[in-house]
Enzyme design. Structure first.
Site, PDB file in Angstrom:
ATOM      1  N   ASP A 195     -26.061   6.061  23.825  1.00  0.00           N
ATOM      2  CA  ASP A 195     -26.985   5.997  22.685  1.00  0.00           C
ATOM      3  C   ASP A 195     -27.083   4.561  22.180  1.00  0.00           C
ATOM      4  O   ASP A 195     -28.165   4.043  21.941  1.00  0.00           O
ATOM      5  CB  ASP A 195     -26.539   6.939  21.549  1.00  0.00           C
ATOM      6  CG  ASP A 195     -25.052   6.790  21.214  1.00  0.00           C
ATOM      7  OD1 ASP A 195     -24.331   6.032  21.893  1.00  0.00           O
ATOM      8  OD2 ASP A 195     -24.608   7.455  20.261  1.00  0.00           O
ATOM      9  N   ASP A 251     -22.389  -1.130  20.780  1.00  0.00           N
ATOM     10  CA  ASP A 251     -22.036  -1.882  19.573  1.00  0.00           C
ATOM     11  C   ASP A 251     -21.031  -2.966  19.982  1.00  0.00           C
ATOM     12  O   ASP A 251     -21.426  -4.010  20.465  1.00  0.00           O
ATOM     13  CB  ASP A 251     -21.468  -0.877  18.555  1.00  0.00           C
ATOM     14  CG  ASP A 251     -21.184  -1.484  17.193  1.00  0.00           C
ATOM     15  OD1 ASP A 251     -21.968  -2.290  16.723  1.00  0.00           O
ATOM     16  OD2 ASP A 251     -20.144  -1.130  16.594  1.00  0.00           O
ATOM     17  N   LYS A 254     -26.773  -3.633  20.169  1.00  0.00           N
ATOM     18  CA  LYS A 254     -26.612  -4.616  19.079  1.00  0.00           C
ATOM     19  C   LYS A 254     -26.028  -5.880  19.704  1.00  0.00           C
ATOM     20  O   LYS A 254     -24.799  -6.014  19.794  1.00  0.00           O
ATOM     21  CB  LYS A 254     -25.641  -4.088  18.024  1.00  0.00           C
ATOM     22  CG  LYS A 254     -26.082  -2.817  17.291  1.00  0.00           C
ATOM     23  CD  LYS A 254     -25.009  -2.427  16.269  1.00  0.00           C
ATOM     24  CE  LYS A 254     -25.288  -1.119  15.590  1.00  0.00           C
ATOM     25  NZ  LYS A 254     -24.155  -0.652  14.757  1.00  0.00           N
ATOM     26  N   PHE A 306     -25.749  -0.601  10.732  1.00  0.00           N
ATOM     27  CA  PHE A 306     -25.431   0.787  11.057  1.00  0.00           C
ATOM     28  C   PHE A 306     -26.694   1.654  11.016  1.00  0.00           C
ATOM     29  O   PHE A 306     -27.440   1.623  10.041  1.00  0.00           O
ATOM     30  CB  PHE A 306     -24.381   1.336  10.085  1.00  0.00           C
ATOM     31  CG  PHE A 306     -23.872   2.671  10.501  1.00  0.00           C
ATOM     32  CD1 PHE A 306     -22.934   2.783  11.528  1.00  0.00           C
ATOM     33  CD2 PHE A 306     -24.341   3.812   9.891  1.00  0.00           C
ATOM     34  CE1 PHE A 306     -22.478   4.027  11.935  1.00  0.00           C
ATOM     35  CE2 PHE A 306     -23.878   5.070  10.291  1.00  0.00           C
ATOM     36  CZ  PHE A 306     -22.956   5.169  11.309  1.00  0.00           C
ATOM     37  N   VAL A 307     -26.904   2.419  12.080  1.00  0.00           N
ATOM     38  CA  VAL A 307     -28.108   3.264  12.160  1.00  0.00           C
ATOM     39  C   VAL A 307     -27.750   4.729  12.421  1.00  0.00           C
ATOM     40  O   VAL A 307     -26.681   5.022  12.963  1.00  0.00           O
ATOM     41  CB  VAL A 307     -29.083   2.757  13.257  1.00  0.00           C
ATOM     42  CG1 VAL A 307     -29.648   1.388  12.908  1.00  0.00           C
ATOM     43  CG2 VAL A 307     -28.419   2.708  14.633  1.00  0.00           C
ATOM     44  N   ASP A 334     -24.990   9.552  14.496  1.00  0.00           N
ATOM     45  CA  ASP A 334     -24.529  10.200  13.271  1.00  0.00           C
ATOM     46  C   ASP A 334     -23.832   9.243  12.315  1.00  0.00           C
ATOM     47  O   ASP A 334     -23.378   8.168  12.695  1.00  0.00           O
ATOM     48  CB  ASP A 334     -23.517  11.296  13.612  1.00  0.00           C
ATOM     49  CG  ASP A 334     -22.181  10.705  14.083  1.00  0.00           C
ATOM     50  OD1 ASP A 334     -22.201   9.898  15.026  1.00  0.00           O
ATOM     51  OD2 ASP A 334     -21.134  11.025  13.485  1.00  0.00           O
ATOM     52  N   ARG A 371     -27.759  13.499  13.091  1.00  0.00           N
ATOM     53  CA  ARG A 371     -28.137  13.484  14.512  1.00  0.00           C
ATOM     54  C   ARG A 371     -29.494  14.118  14.763  1.00  0.00           C
ATOM     55  O   ARG A 371     -30.170  13.807  15.740  1.00  0.00           O
ATOM     56  CB  ARG A 371     -27.096  14.236  15.359  1.00  0.00           C
ATOM     57  CG  ARG A 371     -25.711  13.637  15.344  1.00  0.00           C
ATOM     58  CD  ARG A 371     -24.863  14.295  16.435  1.00  0.00           C
ATOM     59  NE  ARG A 371     -23.444  14.046  16.270  1.00  0.00           N
ATOM     60  CZ  ARG A 371     -22.795  12.948  16.671  1.00  0.00           C
ATOM     61  NH1 ARG A 371     -23.473  11.980  17.243  1.00  0.00           N
ATOM     62  NH2 ARG A 371     -21.498  12.827  16.504  1.00  0.00           N
TER      63      ARG A 371
HETATM   64  P1  IMP Z   1     -18.717   0.579  20.786  1.00  0.00           P
HETATM   65  O1  IMP Z   1     -17.569   1.125  21.584  1.00  0.00           O
HETATM   66  O2  IMP Z   1     -18.267  -0.284  19.634  1.00  0.00           O
HETATM   67  O3  IMP Z   1     -19.776  -0.111  21.629  1.00  0.00           O
HETATM   68  O4  IMP Z   1     -19.398   1.781  20.067  1.00  0.00           O
HETATM   69  C1  IMP Z   1     -20.050   2.694  20.781  1.00  0.00           C
HETATM   70  C2  IMP Z   1     -20.175   4.024  20.090  1.00  0.00           C
HETATM   71  O5  IMP Z   1     -20.004   3.955  18.667  1.00  0.00           O
HETATM   72  C3  IMP Z   1     -21.589   4.483  20.307  1.00  0.00           C
HETATM   73  O6  IMP Z   1     -21.717   5.196  21.510  1.00  0.00           O
HETATM   74  C4  IMP Z   1     -21.836   5.331  19.083  1.00  0.00           C
HETATM   75  O7  IMP Z   1     -21.414   6.641  19.322  1.00  0.00           O
HETATM   76  C5  IMP Z   1     -21.011   4.680  18.000  1.00  0.00           C
HETATM   77  N1  IMP Z   1     -21.857   3.750  17.205  1.00  0.00           N
HETATM   78  C6  IMP Z   1     -21.957   2.400  17.327  1.00  0.00           C
HETATM   79  N2  IMP Z   1     -22.826   1.880  16.456  1.00  0.00           N
HETATM   80  C7  IMP Z   1     -23.321   2.926  15.748  1.00  0.00           C
HETATM   81  C8  IMP Z   1     -24.300   3.038  14.701  1.00  0.00           C
HETATM   82  O8  IMP Z   1     -24.924   2.065  14.225  1.00  0.00           O
HETATM   83  N3  IMP Z   1     -24.542   4.293  14.259  1.00  0.00           N
HETATM   84  C9  IMP Z   1     -23.904   5.405  14.749  1.00  0.00           C
HETATM   85  N4  IMP Z   1     -22.992   5.344  15.728  1.00  0.00           N
HETATM   86  C10 IMP Z   1     -22.695   4.113  16.220  1.00  0.00           C
HETATM   87 MG    MG Z   2     -22.060   6.891  22.088  1.00  0.00          MG
END
Ligand code: IMP
Ligand code: MG
Length: 179
Positions: free
Chosen positions: A103, A106, A134, A155-156, A162, A168
């Site tokens: 999805d 980050d 991002k 944050f979205v 969610d 969601r």
């Molecule tokens: P990462 O491991 O930091 O890249 O985060 C990945 C996971 O964190 C994503 O697959 C999302 O499930 C959740 N996530 C990251 N950013 C957001 C956001 O802005 N809104 C909601 N969920 C997020």
């Molecule tokens: Mg995810």
């Protein structure tokens, strides 16, 4: 689209569902051009990617399979830096063409860890698709081969994403309102 309140937080509209659908259709076409005759295995990272994955595979014009994994790194509105596998991948992936469907990327930790797990199963090829990226938040060396939209480091919610389990079902994407 209207302002949405989830728990104690307020979110403002960022992307209409029509714009998302249009981009998802484009991604589906690109994936069809590359994998249309290869019976790829889409692997959707639960929970956030389930809405995107459901739309994306219906824009894929070819024979394909889909599997799900569940990973978790988030609590509230920030990454915990600690990725847990809650549901892993079963079955033989040797030689398969894998399309990882996320999805949002980050920090990139979830994807980084998952790709390392995946590589140990000797798939033929791996590519990554994420609806949102991002770029300013990425901390790990991960490449996203197909990106829906690059967004600011905010944050979205919505379209599968969610805030503490809710939001969601929103058809569009909303961003946390700044005070
Ligand atoms: P990462 O491991 O930091 O890249 O985060 C990945 C996971 O964190 C994503 O697959 C999302 O499930 C959740 N996530 C990251 N950013 C957001 C956001 O802005 N809104 C909601 N969920 C997020
Ligand atoms: Mg995810």
């Amino acid at each position: 689209m209207h302002t949405v309140t989830l728990g104690e937080l307020c979110f403002v509209p960022m992307m209409e569902k029509e714009a998302i659908q249009k981009r998802v259709a484009e991604l589906g076409k690109e994936l069809t051009a590359r994998y249309g005759d290869k019976k790829p295995l889409f692997v959707s990272v639960l929970s956030g990617a389930f809405v995107f994955a459901a739309d994306l595979i219906r824009e894929f014009d070819g024979v394909c399979e889909i599997a799900f994994v569940k990973l978790s790194s988030y609590a509230g509105i920030s990454s915990t830096g600690n990725v847990k596998t809650i549901l892993g991948l079963e079955g033989d992936l040797a030689g398969r063409d894998i399309i990882v469907v996320e999805d949002i990327v980050d920090s990139g930790r979830t994807l980084f860890m998952f790709l390392n797990m995946l590589k140990q199963k000797n798939p033929g090829t791996i590519c990554t698709v994420s609806l949102l990226v991002k770029p300013d938040a990425i901390e790990m060396p991960v490449s996203v081969d197909y990106t829906g939209f690059e967004i600011e480091n905010k944050f979205v919610v919505g379209y599968g994403l969610d805030y503490n389990g809710v939001g969601r079902n929103l058809p569009g994407i909303y961003v946390l309102k700044e005070e």
